[in-house]
Motif scaffolding. Structure first.
Motif, short mmCIF file in Angstrom:
data_model
loop_
_atom_site.label_atom_id
_atom_site.label_comp_id
_atom_site.label_asym_id
_atom_site.label_seq_id
_atom_site.Cartn_x
_atom_site.Cartn_y
_atom_site.Cartn_z
N THR A 192 0.63 -1.36 -0.17
CA THR A 192 -0.07 -0.10 -0.07
C THR A 192 0.71 1.32 -0.04
O THR A 192 0.27 2.38 -0.43
CB THR A 192 -0.81 -0.02 1.16
OG1 THR A 192 -0.30 -0.30 2.40
CG2 THR A 192 -2.01 -0.99 0.90
N GLY A 203 0.13 3.55 -2.99
CA GLY A 203 -0.56 4.77 -2.54
C GLY A 203 -0.10 6.16 -3.00
O GLY A 203 -0.29 6.93 -3.35
N TRP A 242 -2.96 8.13 -3.83
CA TRP A 242 -3.96 8.08 -3.05
C TRP A 242 -4.05 9.08 -1.79
O TRP A 242 -3.41 8.93 -0.63
CB TRP A 242 -4.17 6.62 -2.06
CG TRP A 242 -4.39 5.69 -3.31
CD1 TRP A 242 -4.78 5.79 -4.62
CD2 TRP A 242 -4.32 4.16 -3.31
NE1 TRP A 242 -4.93 4.77 -5.39
CE2 TRP A 242 -4.58 3.65 -4.67
CE3 TRP A 242 -3.73 3.44 -2.43
CZ2 TRP A 242 -4.65 2.32 -4.78
CZ3 TRP A 242 -3.50 2.03 -2.43
CH2 TRP A 242 -4.17 1.38 -3.80
N LEU A 291 -0.22 2.58 4.18
CA LEU A 291 -1.06 3.74 3.71
C LEU A 291 -0.56 4.85 4.62
O LEU A 291 -0.44 6.00 4.23
CB LEU A 291 -2.49 3.44 3.94
CG LEU A 291 -3.21 2.70 2.76
CD1 LEU A 291 -4.96 2.55 3.25
CD2 LEU A 291 -3.46 3.32 1.35
#
Length: 240
Positions: A101, A105, A110, A159
């Motif tokens: 991630t 990300g 993101w 994240l």
């Protein structure tokens, strides 16, 4: 494989409530900040372009070593693990999760609130501490899959890393190799932190105080997780 001591669950709710109130007070006074990017590092990254592998390896290692939430979760994961093969499995699952991630990300931009993600990371610390003291077996009557939980929370930790890397405002020139270098640095930092934790735990486990204080240590870890959760959650609500 995580071991769950057969301790009764201690009535910790008043302490957790007090700690959450403290976190809210800190946030409302403007103190709530997700552990962000050092201004000198951010300025340096904003000025460079192209492949800069060693600086990004350094930044990745620095972020992992100074990321107290990641270290707390890692401590919880290995707290009752004794065999190196078991430690290797869980740490690898955590690494796979946060590497996936983090890379995706940043590469796909993101833009998720760092406060929101860090609140979930705080809950991951709470989860692992509760798992270590056998709370889920007592409350739910079964043991959640600890490997799956480690991988899933690893995804959220990744994240969290991605939200910090995005603050660097990295140049698109050489983005992918620099991201990979940053991730290598994160893994180096994780190994260094893990080595330090295992050394300390190795000495502690040889003393009589380990089993006397292990429960209290996990309760303290759980309370720290609640503080992190409350701190970041209030920051998510009050900070524009």
């Amino acid at each position: 494989m995580t071991l769950n001591p057969p301790w009764a669950i201690w009535p910790f709710r008043p302490i957790v409530t007090a700690l959450l109130a403290l976190a809210a007070a800190l946030a409302l006074t403007g103190a709530a900040q997700a552990h962000g990017v050092d201004t000198s590092d951010a300025g340096y990254i904003a000025e460079i372009t192209g492949w800069n592998l060693l600086p990004y390896v350094y930044l990745g290692a620095k972020h992992m070593i100074t990321g107290y939430d990641h270290i707390l979760f890692l401590l919880g994961v290995i707290f009752f693990l004794y065999r190196m093969e078991h430690i290797g499995i869980y740490v690898s699952l955590f690494a796979i999760g946060h590497s996936t991630t983090m890379l995706l990300g940043v590469y796909f931009n993101w833009a998720i609130s760092s406060y929101f993600i860090d609140a979930i990371i705080g809950l991951s610390v709470v989860y692992k501490a509760l798992d270590n003291i056998g709370a889920f077996q007592r409350w739910l009557g079964f043991q959640p899959n600890t490997k799956a939980a480690t991988l899933i929370f690893g995804l959220f930790h990744g994240l969290g890393l991605a939200t910090k890397v995005l603050e660097y405002d990295m140049s698109p020139d050489g983005l992918l190799p620099n991201l990979i270098a940053f991730n290598v640095g994160v893994e180096i930092g994780q190994l260094l932190a893990l080595a330090a934790i295992l050394i300390v735990m190795g000495f502690w486990r040889r003393t009589r105080s380990f089993w006397k204080l292990a429960y209290s240590a996990n309760v303290a870890m759980m309370c720290a997780g609640f503080v992190l959760f409350g701190y970041q959650l209030v920051g998510f609500i009050v900070v524009p």
